[in-house]
Each structure stands twice: as C-alpha cells, then as structure tokens.
Design an enzyme around this catalytic site. Structure first.
Site, PDB file in Angstrom:
ATOM      1  N   GLN A   1      -2.767   0.273 -13.351  1.00  0.00           N
ATOM      2  CA  GLN A   1      -1.592   1.146 -13.406  1.00  0.00           C
ATOM      3  C   GLN A   1      -1.904   2.412 -14.212  1.00  0.00           C
ATOM      4  O   GLN A   1      -2.438   2.327 -15.323  1.00  0.00           O
ATOM      5  CB  GLN A   1      -0.419   0.369 -14.033  1.00  0.00           C
ATOM      6  CG  GLN A   1       0.897   1.117 -14.034  1.00  0.00           C
ATOM      7  CD  GLN A   1       1.499   1.328 -12.657  1.00  0.00           C
ATOM      8  OE1 GLN A   1       1.290   0.531 -11.736  1.00  0.00           O
ATOM      9  NE2 GLN A   1       2.240   2.400 -12.489  1.00  0.00           N
TER      10      GLN A   1
ATOM     11  N   LYS B   1       5.757  -5.025  -8.673  1.00  0.00           N
ATOM     12  CA  LYS B   1       4.579  -5.313  -7.850  1.00  0.00           C
ATOM     13  C   LYS B   1       4.267  -6.806  -7.870  1.00  0.00           C
ATOM     14  O   LYS B   1       4.010  -7.403  -6.830  1.00  0.00           O
ATOM     15  CB  LYS B   1       3.373  -4.500  -8.346  1.00  0.00           C
ATOM     16  CG  LYS B   1       3.463  -3.019  -7.995  1.00  0.00           C
ATOM     17  CD  LYS B   1       2.445  -2.165  -8.735  1.00  0.00           C
ATOM     18  CE  LYS B   1       2.699  -0.680  -8.438  1.00  0.00           C
ATOM     19  NZ  LYS B   1       1.890   0.217  -9.277  1.00  0.00           N
TER      20      LYS B   1
ATOM     21  N   ASP C   1      -5.445   0.938  -4.188  1.00  0.00           N
ATOM     22  CA  ASP C   1      -4.818   2.247  -4.417  1.00  0.00           C
ATOM     23  C   ASP C   1      -5.446   3.329  -3.539  1.00  0.00           C
ATOM     24  O   ASP C   1      -4.850   4.392  -3.340  1.00  0.00           O
ATOM     25  CB  ASP C   1      -5.018   2.679  -5.875  1.00  0.00           C
ATOM     26  CG  ASP C   1      -3.797   2.438  -6.747  1.00  0.00           C
ATOM     27  OD1 ASP C   1      -2.672   2.511  -6.222  1.00  0.00           O
ATOM     28  OD2 ASP C   1      -3.986   2.205  -7.960  1.00  0.00           O
TER      29      ASP C   1
HETATM   30  N1  GUN Z   1       1.275   5.161 -11.437  1.00  0.00           N
HETATM   31  C1  GUN Z   1       2.207   5.808 -10.693  1.00  0.00           C
HETATM   32  N2  GUN Z   1       1.943   5.668  -9.370  1.00  0.00           N
HETATM   33  C2  GUN Z   1       0.819   4.916  -9.281  1.00  0.00           C
HETATM   34  C3  GUN Z   1       0.059   4.418  -8.183  1.00  0.00           C
HETATM   35  O1  GUN Z   1       0.339   4.645  -7.001  1.00  0.00           O
HETATM   36  N3  GUN Z   1      -1.023   3.676  -8.513  1.00  0.00           N
HETATM   37  C4  GUN Z   1      -1.375   3.433  -9.805  1.00  0.00           C
HETATM   38  N4  GUN Z   1      -2.466   2.705 -10.011  1.00  0.00           N
HETATM   39  N5  GUN Z   1      -0.691   3.867 -10.835  1.00  0.00           N
HETATM   40  C5  GUN Z   1       0.403   4.606 -10.572  1.00  0.00           C
END
Ligand code: GUN
Length: 301
Positions: free
Chosen positions: A98, A54, A121
């Site tokens: 996350q 990311k 998100d």
């Molecule tokens: N962990 C796995 N997928 C995601 C996601 O789309 N967003 C977040 N914040 N954590 C994750």
C-alpha cells in the site's frame, strides 16, 4: 437527452461475482487457491481503510488473504526482506504494498523488488513495458485504468474502439499513462492532455471518450464535452460543503457532474463510478495470477 449514468457499484459487483465463480472453479479443477498479500507500513488512516476493504473483498472471493501490518518506523531492508519472502511463497499470487510509504523507504525501489508475475498493482517496469508494447496476455494492468476500461467497454458495448477519439486528461504513471495505453491497445485514437496543454477545452471537445484523472475538483465543464461523449471521471476530491451544514464535506470528481451529464451520452458519477472498480480489478488481477500459475486461461471482464 440526459446521459446514461454508468453504475460502477453494479459493474464492480458483477466483476466480483465472476471472480468468485471462477475462483471456485479453479479450486475445484486444479486445487490452486488464489492468494493475495497486502503490506501496509504505518498508520495512515485512509490506507488502513483501503487495506481492510481489500482483505474483506479477497475473503469474499474465496482467496487466501494475508495482511502484513508493519510499524511506521520499519527499515527499508526489513520491508524488502518481507517482499523476498512473499516472492518465494507459492501460495501467494498477488503482492500489493500500500502506498504511500513512510519517508525512510524508497517507494520506487520497493515496487521493483516485487516479482513482476505477482505485481497485481501493475507498477513494476516489466508490467509497464508489457502494457506499453501491447503484451496484455502476460501483463498486469493497474487496477483503476483497468476498471475504467471495463466501464468503457460495457457502456459502449464493444471492445474495439476503432475510429473513436479518446482524450485522457492527466499523465500520472498510475492512471493517465496506463489508461492511454489501454485505449490505444483497443484501437482508439488517443491524446494525453495535461496542465501544459494549450486550449484544453477545445481538445476535450474532440473526445468521443473523455477520461479525467487530474485531481482537480470539477475542473471539466459542460462546454468541454462533445455531445454524446462517454465521460469517465477518475477524480475523487473532498471539498467543503457548507450547504450540508457547518464543517461538512462531500466528494466530487474532476468533472462538474450536473452540467456535464446534460451534454454527455454516458458519465460516471462520483462516488459510485470508477471508485468501486479499483478493488474489483485487484481481485480480478489476483485471480489472473493464480490462473497463470496453474496454467489455466484467466476469465475476461
Ligand atoms: N494507494 C492508493 N492507491 C493505491 C493503489 O492503487 N495501489 C497501492 N499499492 N497503493 C495505493
């Protein structure tokens, strides 16, 4: 006729190109640089990999990118204090914490503390509610369903899905429910199926658009597919692959790809289908946040 293979890697690259170009334009026109903060708590190896990707992709897009790495023993109050700081920081337009979080921290509480206008998100109740009521102009849509929707629009060559039946298999808050709402907002006739649904294969066979998001390797078989359907496989499952050698594994989706590709009109592979779209849409959402903060119309994808 064999199905068209939907190339998620290619579409994701195209989305990222648009984000890069529009970011450069936003910076030039307004001086606003999109900023994203990613917060990771603990050492979960899969999460570490995601977070690194990311950050890398955000820098590629020309964003300000900050990653906060907190110790696995971090107290909930300390994480909430960091979120309050990021909420108040005008150089940050997107905040992503996350998941999963260590067990001493209440995930639900943390998500609701993120300012809805920075919740890239799309997990905050405000954004869930906006999506559910069709307020897409000001909502953030969760990245995986948003990316799946881009693949559907581009594959079918239209945004209006009037007259089409869509079946979403899976009812999670992160994929199934927002996916169903997006399809509904695009005028599809939508059914959400799940583990308690009666005669799932027969229901799936009514689908012009079938979205699989259950996390069960190769559950969906060829006789579940309506000939010519658009099949979107959100599943990413690692299974043993002794045929590749002892101890080897491989990734498969929720759809038995080979047999279903012989019936479908179009289908996403695993990997290189929906997967690459998730980070691309996170970049898109962050740019959207920066555009909104600058009072500029965000790009469409
Ligand atoms: N962990 C796995 N997928 C995601 C996601 O789309 N967003 C977040 N914040 N954590 C994750």
């Amino acid at each position: 006729m064999a199905a068209t293979v939907i190339d998620g890697t290619q579409v994701a690259a195209d989305v990222v190109e648009t984000v890069k170009r529009e970011t450069a334009k936003l910076v030039k026109d307004t001086g606003v640089v999109p900023g994203i903060a990613v917060v990771i708590v603990g050492e979960d190896p899969a999460s570490q990999v995601y977070v690194r990707s990311k950050g890398k992709r955000a820098e590629e897009c020309g964003f300000k990118s900050v990653t906060h790495r907190l110790d696995a023993s971090t107290a909930e109050a300390d994480l909430l204090a960091l979120i309050a700081e990021l909420n108040a920081d005008p150089s940050i337009h997107g905040i992503l914490v996350q998941l999963p979080l260590p067990k001493q921290i209440d995930e639900g509480k943390v998500i609701q503390e993120i300012a809805p206008e920075k919740d890239v998100d799309g997990f905050h109740f405000i954004n869930v509610g906006k999506l559910g009521t069709g307020e897409l102009e000001t909502a953030y849509v969760p990245c995986t369903p948003a990316g799946s929707m881009v693949l559907i629009r581009r594959t079918l060559g239209k945004s209006d899905l009037s007259g089409l039946n869509a079946v979403v298999v899976g009812r999670s808050n992160i994929v199934g429910k927002p996916m169903a709402n997006l399809l509904l907002a695009a005028n599809a006739t939508v059914t959400i199926a799940h583990s308690r649904t009666r005669d799932l294969p027969a229901l799936a066979r009514t689908a012009d658009i079938l979205v699989a998001a259950v996390g069960r390797p190769e559950m969906i078989k060829a006789d579940w597919i309506k000939p010519g359907a658009c099949v979107i496989d959100v599943g990413i499952n690692r299974i043993d692959a002794p045929e590749l050698g002892e101890g080897k594994t491989r990734l498969v989706g929720d759809v038995a790809y080979g047999e279903c590709a012989a019936v479908a009109g179009s289908i996403t592979p695993v990997p290189r289908g929906v997967g690459p779209m998730t980070i691309a849409m996170l970049m898109a959402n962050t740019l959207t946040g920066a555009c909104r903060a600058a009072g500029v119309e965000p790009p469409a994808y």
